[in-house]
Design a protein around this motif. Structure first.
Motif, PDB file in Angstrom:
ATOM      1  N   THR A   9      -8.934  -2.803   6.519  1.00 28.01           N
ATOM      2  CA  THR A   9      -8.317  -1.955   7.535  1.00 28.01           C
ATOM      3  C   THR A   9      -7.427  -0.907   6.872  1.00 28.01           C
ATOM      4  OG1 THR A   9      -8.364  -3.733   9.170  1.00 28.01           O
ATOM      5  CG2 THR A   9      -6.814  -1.942   9.553  1.00 28.01           C
ATOM      6  N   VAL A  10      -7.635   0.362   7.231  1.00 29.20           N
ATOM      7  CA  VAL A  10      -6.877   1.466   6.638  1.00 29.20           C
ATOM      8  C   VAL A  10      -6.395   2.397   7.741  1.00 29.20           C
ATOM      9  CG1 VAL A  10      -8.124   1.388   4.459  1.00 29.20           C
ATOM     10  CG2 VAL A  10      -8.971   2.849   6.290  1.00 29.20           C
ATOM     11  N   SER A  39      -8.308   9.085  -0.213  1.00 28.20           N
ATOM     12  CA  SER A  39      -8.678   7.700  -0.522  1.00 28.20           C
ATOM     13  C   SER A  39     -10.148   7.367  -0.318  1.00 28.20           C
ATOM     14  CB  SER A  39      -7.843   6.750   0.357  1.00 28.20           C
ATOM     15  OG  SER A  39      -6.481   7.077   0.345  1.00 28.20           O
ATOM     16  N   VAL A  40     -10.955   8.301   0.111  1.00 31.62           N
ATOM     17  CA  VAL A  40     -12.346   7.982   0.437  1.00 31.62           C
ATOM     18  C   VAL A  40     -13.113   7.451  -0.776  1.00 31.62           C
ATOM     19  CG1 VAL A  40     -14.539   8.897   1.286  1.00 31.62           C
ATOM     20  CG2 VAL A  40     -12.390   9.557   2.393  1.00 31.62           C
ATOM     21  N   GLY A  44      -2.023   8.300  -0.646  1.00 27.92           N
ATOM     22  CA  GLY A  44      -3.270   7.641  -0.265  1.00 27.92           C
ATOM     23  C   GLY A  44      -3.361   6.263  -0.889  1.00 27.92           C
ATOM     24  N   TYR A  45      -4.480   5.602  -0.651  1.00 29.54           N
ATOM     25  CA  TYR A  45      -4.754   4.305  -1.263  1.00 29.54           C
ATOM     26  C   TYR A  45      -5.243   4.563  -2.688  1.00 29.54           C
ATOM     27  CZ  TYR A  45      -4.534   2.648   3.561  1.00 29.54           C
ATOM     28  OH  TYR A  45      -4.120   2.363   4.841  1.00 29.54           O
ATOM     29  N   GLY A  76       0.806  -1.207   0.000  1.00 23.81           N
ATOM     30  CA  GLY A  76       0.000   0.000   0.000  1.00 23.81           C
ATOM     31  C   GLY A  76       0.842   1.261   0.000  1.00 23.81           C
ATOM     32  N   PRO A  77       0.267   2.383   0.425  1.00 23.86           N
ATOM     33  CA  PRO A  77       0.961   3.670   0.387  1.00 23.86           C
ATOM     34  C   PRO A  77       2.242   3.658   1.223  1.00 23.86           C
ATOM     35  CG  PRO A  77      -1.378   3.953   0.882  1.00 23.86           C
ATOM     36  CD  PRO A  77      -1.103   2.502   0.948  1.00 23.86           C
ATOM     37  N   LEU A  78       3.366   3.918   0.588  1.00 21.54           N
ATOM     38  CA  LEU A  78       4.675   3.962   1.246  1.00 21.54           C
ATOM     39  C   LEU A  78       5.025   2.634   1.913  1.00 21.54           C
ATOM     40  CD1 LEU A  78       4.294   7.467   2.977  1.00 21.54           C
ATOM     41  CD2 LEU A  78       5.408   6.977   0.793  1.00 21.54           C
TER      42      LEU A  78
END
Length: 548
Positions: free
Chosen positions: A254-255, A263-264, A229-230, A187-189
């Motif tokens: 889970t975020v 990312s919403v 973001g995602y 995912g992000p980073l």
């Protein structure tokens, strides 16, 4: 009378004596007990097995939906409180005595990743590789509470199978919700996942299928998260994983709270298309100010499909207080997006419906993955400068295929009277090509219009805004070259480079009412389309826009 008495005596004489009668009763009792034990063993309880899935009260167990189990939560995930990181004897005892409903702990093998690694699962989170309590000891203590749910966070693939076997051994004592979590996608980073997603889900489906499955992405952090973001690619990876393994609810994604600003839309699209829920996690190391981000999630997600594991007490209090007043706490950009939001109920899916995952709609966006399907407006519109179709598209090259000249792109069709067959749609086609070409041409209508074409600058992000106006006497096709389609700030679109193509329409074509049609023309690309809406303004005058 005497004869009857004699018959009675004779019959009585046929009954066994007291000793044999006692043996008779004992044998029947033993037989009854044996039959009951066999029935109980085969049936899995006293209640007939065929009733287990018909009576909700009989479904209490590891797979019980969390909000169904905790009735005092009022079907609202904000009322489920979490104890995070119960990875020692002391923290577990504290969690069991506290007033939280769910207890989260991490599991790995003793000495994970070192030369001292063993096959003993312990409660620890990397970089720790040892603990004062094993999984088996942890479960022995936990099952005595019988009133708290459990979430196990797997830290390695090696620990999955043996952990599930030990969990299965105490399953009959776990009459509470059980969540099984792993970060299976980068995912992000984030770094490469330490848990192999395929092995993770296969072991769960074989050993412990009755659970709430929790899936996540590996993440990192940075001092500036304004552009992080995602992404759509990350959420599409998760979507395809869920469907490839036929995962059914209950499922939770889970975020991290610090990464949801941009990312919403992606996350809401994912939950809409998997019937999943979301858990927003704010670990102690996250110090970012995320009040408005939490309100955005609260605004977009139903209370029954959003859970919150917030470590900051002040932030948790703010969330609980404002959860149902989120509209008043939103960033103004959220309301701006609402004004141009895609409305799935206003569109129809057409084409080969049997093709799976071809049209994936949500309140946030529409994802097209095949040229064999298309969407069209339920309403029909008469040619007029006051009806304009607007939208934004981002092309995603998930198959790593080259652009096909004149084919890879999106068509917006007007004046169509024949659209039952995706290969034989008629009308006026406005083509936005990834090769930098925009074209307007007619197919299957008489008289044909004069073709128009023009080149435009390519977007570095494969992201474009578009609008099509069938003004009656001409088609006005506009393409905006955008640098961003994914961040929260991108909704505040500023007019930059754009191209406008005007093509005259003969008056004798007619002015009947027709729908707008949107169709992907290359199955080697995904098209993520949002802000798709028809603007109607009866007071609007035609605007003369010069090409730039």
């Amino acid at each position: 009378m005497a004869a009857r008495s004699a018959q009675f005596v004779n019959r009585m004489g046929q009954f066994p004596g007291p000793k044999k009668f006692k043996q008779y009763i004992i044998c029947h009792i033993i037989l009854g007990v044996v039959l009951f034990l066999v029935y109980y063993r085969v049936n899995g309880g006293i209640i007939p097995f065929f009733l287990h899935n018909q009576l909700p009260v009989l479904k209490i167990g590891p797979g019980t939906p969390t909000l169904y189990y905790f009735t005092n939560a009022d079907n609202d995930g904000v009322n489920i409180k979490w104890f995070h990181g119960a990875n020692s004897r002391q923290t577990l005892r504290k969690a069991m005595k506290g007033d939280t409903q769910m207890v989260e702990a991490d599991v790995m093998l003793q000495g994970q990743g070192t030369d001292k690694q063993s096959l003993e699962p312990i409660m620890a989170k990397l970089p720790d590789t040892s603990s004062d309590i094993t999984l088996e000891e942890w479960l022995t203590l936990f099952v005595t509470t019988k009133k708290k749910g459990l979430k196990l966070d797997f830290q390695s693939t090696d620990a999955v199978e043996i952990t599930l076997e030990k969990l299965k051994a105490v399953k009959h004592k776990l009459q509470v919700p059980v969540w099984l979590h792993a970060n299976i996608i980068k995912g992000p980073l984030g770094h490469e996942p330490k848990v192999d997603g395929i092995r993770f889900i296969k072991h769960i489906q074989r050993l412990f299928p009755e659970c709430t499955l929790s899936l996540g992405w590996t993440t990192g952090t940075h001092t500036d998260l304004s552009q992080i973001g995602y992404t759509w690619n990350m959420t599409l990876d998760m979507y395809h994983f869920v469907h490839a393994h036929e995962i059914e609810p209950p499922i939770v994604f889970t975020v991290r709270a610090s990464l949801i600003r941009n990312s919403v839309p992606q996350l809401k699209w994912l939950t809409d298309n998997t019937r999943g829920s979301i858990l927003v996690l704010q670990p102690e190391e996250d110090k970012q100010h995320v009040n408005k981000e939490l309100m955005h999630i609260a605004y977009r997600f139903d209370p029954a499909t959003s859970f919150w594991d917030i470590s900051d007490p002040d932030l948790d209090e703010y969330l609980t207080k404002n959860r149902h007043l989120s509209k008043d706490e939103l960033d103004p950009l959220v309301h701006m997006r609402d004004n141009v939001a895609f409305r799935p109920m206003q569109w129809l899916k057409m084409g080969l419906h049997v093709q799976q995952h071809s049209v994936l709609g949500s309140e946030e966006a529409l994802v097209l993955t095949s040229k064999a399907v298309f969407v069209l407006t339920k309403g029909k519109f008469r040619p007029s400068p006051h009806n304009i179709l607007h939208g934004r598209v981002m092309f995603i090259n998930r198959k790593n295929r080259p652009v096909q000249q004149g084919e890879t792109g999106l068509n917006i069709v007007v004046r169509s009277s024949k659209y039952n067959d995706f290969e034989h749609i008629n009308g006026i086609f406005c083509f936005l090509g990834m090769d930098g070409q925009m074209k307007v041409e007619s197919r299957g209508i008489n008289p044909p219009i004069k073709k128009g074409h023009q080149r435009f600058s390519l977007s570095s992000t494969d992201c474009y805004g578009f609008s099509v106006s069938d003004a009656g006497h001409e088609i006005i096709f506009t393409v905006d070259i955008l640098n961003d389609c994914e961040t929260f700030q991108s909704v505040k679109r500023e007019r930059g480079k754009h191209a406008v193509l005007r093509v005259p329409v003969p008056r004798d074509i007619g002015d009947e009412m027709h729908p707008f049609i949107v169709k992907l023309e290359d199955s080697n690309r995904y098209a993520v389309i949002d802000e798709l809406h028809v603007e109607y303004n009866p007071k609007r005058e035609p605007v003369n826009v010069k090409m730039s």
